[in-house]
Design a protein around this motif. Structure first.
Motif, PDB file in Angstrom:
ATOM      1  N   LEU A 223      13.795   1.853   1.695  1.00 27.83           N
ATOM      2  CA  LEU A 223      13.641   2.235   2.838  1.00 27.83           C
ATOM      3  C   LEU A 223      12.295   1.979   3.537  1.00 27.83           C
ATOM      4  O   LEU A 223      12.151   1.355   4.496  1.00 27.83           O
ATOM      5  CB  LEU A 223      13.874   3.824   2.825  1.00 27.83           C
ATOM      6  CG  LEU A 223      15.329   4.336   2.538  1.00 27.83           C
ATOM      7  CD1 LEU A 223      15.141   5.733   2.368  1.00 27.83           C
ATOM      8  CD2 LEU A 223      16.025   3.978   3.726  1.00 27.83           C
ATOM      9  N   LEU A 224      11.107   1.885   2.511  1.00 26.12           N
ATOM     10  CA  LEU A 224       9.822   1.359   3.113  1.00 26.12           C
ATOM     11  C   LEU A 224      10.036  -0.080   3.371  1.00 26.12           C
ATOM     12  O   LEU A 224       9.297  -0.399   4.266  1.00 26.12           O
ATOM     13  CB  LEU A 224       8.998   1.768   1.847  1.00 26.12           C
ATOM     14  CG  LEU A 224       8.483   3.222   1.686  1.00 26.12           C
ATOM     15  CD1 LEU A 224       7.552   3.357   0.254  1.00 26.12           C
ATOM     16  CD2 LEU A 224       7.932   3.841   2.860  1.00 26.12           C
TER      17      LEU A 224
ATOM     18  N   LEU B  92      12.418  -1.918   4.397  1.00 32.53           N
ATOM     19  CA  LEU B  92      13.137  -2.214   5.552  1.00 32.53           C
ATOM     20  C   LEU B  92      12.246  -1.577   6.897  1.00 32.53           C
ATOM     21  O   LEU B  92      12.070  -2.320   7.860  1.00 32.53           O
ATOM     22  CB  LEU B  92      14.454  -1.270   5.641  1.00 32.53           C
ATOM     23  CG  LEU B  92      15.162  -1.326   6.867  1.00 32.53           C
ATOM     24  CD1 LEU B  92      15.878  -2.865   7.157  1.00 32.53           C
ATOM     25  CD2 LEU B  92      16.348  -0.250   6.991  1.00 32.53           C
ATOM     26  N   GLY B  93      11.619  -0.427   6.679  1.00 32.98           N
ATOM     27  CA  GLY B  93      10.905   0.027   7.832  1.00 32.98           C
ATOM     28  C   GLY B  93       9.644  -0.869   8.116  1.00 32.98           C
ATOM     29  O   GLY B  93       9.215  -1.251   9.023  1.00 32.98           O
ATOM     30  N   VAL B  94       8.762  -1.327   7.070  1.00 33.81           N
ATOM     31  CA  VAL B  94       7.745  -2.168   7.291  1.00 33.81           C
ATOM     32  C   VAL B  94       8.019  -3.416   7.923  1.00 33.81           C
ATOM     33  O   VAL B  94       7.423  -4.067   8.748  1.00 33.81           O
ATOM     34  CB  VAL B  94       7.087  -2.222   6.070  1.00 33.81           C
ATOM     35  CG1 VAL B  94       5.742  -3.305   6.081  1.00 33.81           C
ATOM     36  CG2 VAL B  94       6.288  -0.942   5.759  1.00 33.81           C
ATOM     37  N   MET B  95       9.072  -4.208   7.390  1.00 29.55           N
ATOM     38  CA  MET B  95       9.584  -5.345   7.834  1.00 29.55           C
ATOM     39  C   MET B  95       9.946  -5.424   9.043  1.00 29.55           C
ATOM     40  O   MET B  95      10.327  -6.703   9.719  1.00 29.55           O
ATOM     41  CB  MET B  95      10.277  -6.158   6.699  1.00 29.55           C
ATOM     42  CG  MET B  95       9.500  -6.390   5.397  1.00 29.55           C
ATOM     43  SD  MET B  95       7.904  -7.073   5.669  1.00 29.55           S
ATOM     44  CE  MET B  95       8.138  -8.716   6.261  1.00 29.55           C
ATOM     45  N   LEU B  96      10.443  -4.303   9.549  1.00 31.49           N
ATOM     46  CA  LEU B  96      10.725  -4.319  10.961  1.00 31.49           C
ATOM     47  C   LEU B  96       9.710  -4.200  11.955  1.00 31.49           C
ATOM     48  O   LEU B  96       9.932  -4.481  13.164  1.00 31.49           O
ATOM     49  CB  LEU B  96      11.622  -3.140  11.578  1.00 31.49           C
ATOM     50  CG  LEU B  96      13.344  -3.139  10.711  1.00 31.49           C
ATOM     51  CD1 LEU B  96      13.928  -2.048  11.001  1.00 31.49           C
ATOM     52  CD2 LEU B  96      13.956  -4.551  11.292  1.00 31.49           C
TER      53      LEU B  96
ATOM     54  N   LEU C 166       0.744  -1.340  -0.041  1.00 32.77           N
ATOM     55  CA  LEU C 166      -0.211   0.166  -0.082  1.00 32.77           C
ATOM     56  C   LEU C 166       0.781   1.245   0.009  1.00 32.77           C
ATOM     57  O   LEU C 166       0.464   2.189  -0.752  1.00 32.77           O
ATOM     58  CB  LEU C 166      -0.996   0.074   1.173  1.00 32.77           C
ATOM     59  CG  LEU C 166      -2.074  -1.238   1.025  1.00 32.77           C
ATOM     60  CD1 LEU C 166      -2.915  -1.066   2.532  1.00 32.77           C
ATOM     61  CD2 LEU C 166      -3.054  -0.604   0.064  1.00 32.77           C
ATOM     62  N   LEU C 167       2.021   1.478   0.899  1.00 31.36           N
ATOM     63  CA  LEU C 167       2.618   2.374   1.028  1.00 31.36           C
ATOM     64  C   LEU C 167       3.452   2.658  -0.421  1.00 31.36           C
ATOM     65  O   LEU C 167       3.812   3.764  -0.943  1.00 31.36           O
ATOM     66  CB  LEU C 167       3.603   2.376   1.847  1.00 31.36           C
ATOM     67  CG  LEU C 167       3.496   2.306   3.244  1.00 31.36           C
ATOM     68  CD1 LEU C 167       4.440   1.938   4.402  1.00 31.36           C
ATOM     69  CD2 LEU C 167       2.498   3.605   3.795  1.00 31.36           C
TER      70      LEU C 167
END
Length: 656
Positions: free
Chosen positions: A319-320, A322-326, A195-196
């Protein structure tokens, strides 16, 4: 967005050879001594093998396994041929995980080349092959190893579809994105990433969406068809959707503490890459970060470069991602958790490759000033890649095989004690009664490695001691259920000795050729419904304020049970208020056969303010519904049996 063609580049043959070598290096780090290291077979690894045996080998093809707290099914389908070929062995369970983990090396190269360039892809492949995080997890037979590979290929297919505009590539991309949900629990964060990503394209790349609106329809169709079987299962069994997340989620935090807790979790997770890693020694050396020492420099440099180039689709996607999967480790207990964060491995390796590319390019430019005759930087880049892989793989191997693997704690963390006991159970002749004491009911490690254990009587020696049904008999008591003097009545007719390799306690083996007497010190005849008879008891300790009571109940099963029952022992006042309690049943009711006998143990600490009208009561209830079974016989009062504080026999041999 910078692209280098996948063919026709000067590095094609040399980089292909180096990529093949890196893939072999990744495989070697993951399969060397795989059948014996980690030592032992953990419960969760064995569970995968049991699920395959119980379904796929019987002609059933589930899309999700509800057993063992829920499992996505992709790993099990890749495990099945290895299990069929190698049998129920440790290697069979772990080898698919090692292959999945090693496959990330070429996959991340292809994605890095598509998003950035070949140099970034090649150096990201070095990180994927040599990073201790991926080597450790890749040597464990866990389904999470499928997530980084499938998600990497899904993103690669999506960008390949954007470049080629071919319908079949869009269908492939949609199918791979749907397949991610069949890998591991953390994949449920990927729809947010999608979605992002769609929102980012809508804000910055509207022409891309306009050109591909029909193709996006094909993508959505393939995605929907792939996810449909799993969605149907979740509609039929809604508990599978949230059961595991409820178990590991941050649901213990009070409302006002949530912001502070989330900040702590986020900060701990962000530190995992170069400051301090997971404290759980199961997956790595406690506290060792993903990129230890100087290896963290390229990652943080790559992160800065991506942030600076955030308008680039390659940078923003990484970047997206990495952030989401953290988020799966931030929003769960024990952050950072190496397994729950595994979905972030691919973007982390890409950022490391990006940073190292910048460093090597800088070194090449600097070298050109000193060596102006060197016109082709290719040999320098290849040599640098080889040196990096050699140094990093050596450090990882040293940390894993020479340091981590020698930790005594692994004997228990990977349940080698259960593995040893399972092998002993397999040697017990079929005509002997076999009893196994373990903290997990029907421990998967035994059931997988030792089919003989499937016909054993299972119990927990911390709360009960069970009588053999016939003689001769063998009892294996695991290190996870340490015994006390409570098992003394069984030892009357037993011979036994502990098994202690390298000074580590694995299990106790008791053997007998006759059934010991089952004689309660105080006879007390009562019954819990039609399930269980109370034959007598023994009470140690006096009902004094602040004192302790130790109660043993002599029990006999009346009939097999299909539900989980539990005994409660309460000290209560005349109004029924509970002052002290102990709930346990060391012999699971699902094991019972009519006539089975066992002693259950209960320890209670009495309150300092103990009223004079306090009494000791016992009951049996359904652990799931809470329903109490009715009672009759000595001391029966509705759903309770009142046990006297002191022994005072009457003419009928019972106690009032």
């Amino acid at each position: 967005m910078e692209h280098e063609p996948l063919r026709g580049h000067g590095l094609s043959w040399s980089s292909a050879g180096l990529l093949a070598a890196l893939t072999l290096l990744a495989l070697g780090l993951r399969v060397w001594r795989l059948g014996t290291l980690p030592a032992g077979l953990h419960f969760d690894e064995a569970a995968h093998g049991l699920l395959v045996e119980g379904t796929l080998f019987r002609g059933e093809f589930p899309v999700f396994f509800s057993a063992y707290t829920g499992h996505e099914a992709l790993y099990h389908y890749t495990l099945a041929p290895f299990l069929a070929l190698l049998g129920p062995t440790i290697l069979a369970v772990r080898l698919p995980a090692a292959l999945w983990s090693a496959a990330l090396t070429p996959a991340i190269f292809l994605l890095g080349a598509r998003l950035w360039n070949r140099r970034v892809g090649l150096l990201a492949a070095v990180a994927a092959a040599c990073c201790g995080w991926l080597v450790h997890v890749g040597r464990i037979g866990f389904r999470a190893n499928t997530l980084p590979v499938v998600s990497t290929l899904a993103l690669l297919a999506l960008f390949q579809a954007l470049a080629s505009q071919r319908r079949r590539t869009w269908l492939l991309a949609g199918g791979l994105w749907g397949l991610c949900l069949y890998t591991y629990l953390a994949a449920r964060a990927l729809p947010l990433f999608g979605l992002l990503l769609l929102l980012y394209l809508a804000l910055t790349q509207r022409d891309v969406l306009r050109r591909n609106h029909r193709n996006l329809g094909w993508f959505a169709l393939a995605l929907a068809l792939t996810v449909a079987p799993l969605a149907y299962h979740m509609l039929r069994v809604p508990g599978d959707l949230f059961e595991r997340t409820r178990q590991i989620g941050l649901d213990d935090a009070a409302g006002g503490a949530w912001p502070h807790l989330l900040l702590d979790q986020t900060w701990a997770t962000l530190q995992m890459f170069g400051v301090r890693g997971a404290g759980n020694g199961f997956f790595n050396l406690p506290g060792r970060p993903v990129f230890p020492g100087l290896w963290q420099v390229p990652f943080y440099l790559g992160l800065l470069l991506a942030l600076r180039a955030w308008r680039s689709p390659a940078a923003m996607v990484t970047l997206l991602w990495l952030g989401v999967m953290l988020l799966p480790t931030i929003l769960a207990a024990d952050a950072p958790h190496w397994l729950r964060a595994l979905g972030a491995a691919s973007p982390a390796m890409l950022l490391w490759g990006l940073g190292m590319t910048w460093l090597l390019d800088g070194a090449t430019r600097l070298g050109a000033r000193w060596l102006p005759r060197v016109s082709d930087p290719t040999p320098v880049l290849l040599a640098g890649t080889i040196v990096l892989a050699a140094l990093w793989s050596r450090q990882t191997a040293q940390a894993y095989f020479n340091v981590w693997a020698r930790r005594p704690e692994l004997y228990y963390e990977y349940m080698q004690y259960a593995t040893d006991a399972a092998r002993a159970a397999q040697q017990v002749p079929a005509h002997e009664s076999l009893l196994i004491s373990e903290d997990y009911y029907r421990h998967a490690t035994y059931l997988y490695l030792a089919p003989r254990s499937r016909t054993a009587q299972w119990y927990d020696a911390r709360h009960a001691v069970v009588w053999p049904r016939s003689a001769p008999w063998t009892v294996l008591i695991s290190a996870s259920t340490p015994t006390t003097e409570d098992i003394a009545p069984l030892l009357v007719a037993a011979q036994g000795a502990p098994y202690a390799p390298d000074g580590l306690f694995a299990y106790m083996r008791l053997q007998g050729t006759s059934i010991p007497p089952f004689a309660p010190p105080v006879a007390y005849a009562a019954r819990f419904g039609r399930a269980l008879r109370l034959l007598g008891y023994q009470l140690d300790g006096a009902p004094t304020p602040g004192g302790r009571l130790h109660l043993r109940l002599w029990l006999e099963a009346q009939a097999p049970q299909t539900r989980e029952l539990r005994l409660f022992v309460h000290v209560a006042d005349a109004q029924g208020r509970v002052l002290a309690q102990d709930d346990a049943l060391g012999y699971d009711a699902r094991e019972w056969q009519a006539g089975d006998r066992f002693i259950s143990f209960h320890r209670l600490g009495l309150p300092a303010a103990l009223p004079a009208d306090a009494r000791l009561v016992v009951g049996l209830y359904d652990a799931l519904s809470g329903e109490r079974l009715p009672t009759d016989g000595a001391g029966a009062q509705g759903e309770l049996i009142v046990v006297p504080w002191a022994s005072e026999e009457n003419d009928h041999g019972t106690v009032r």
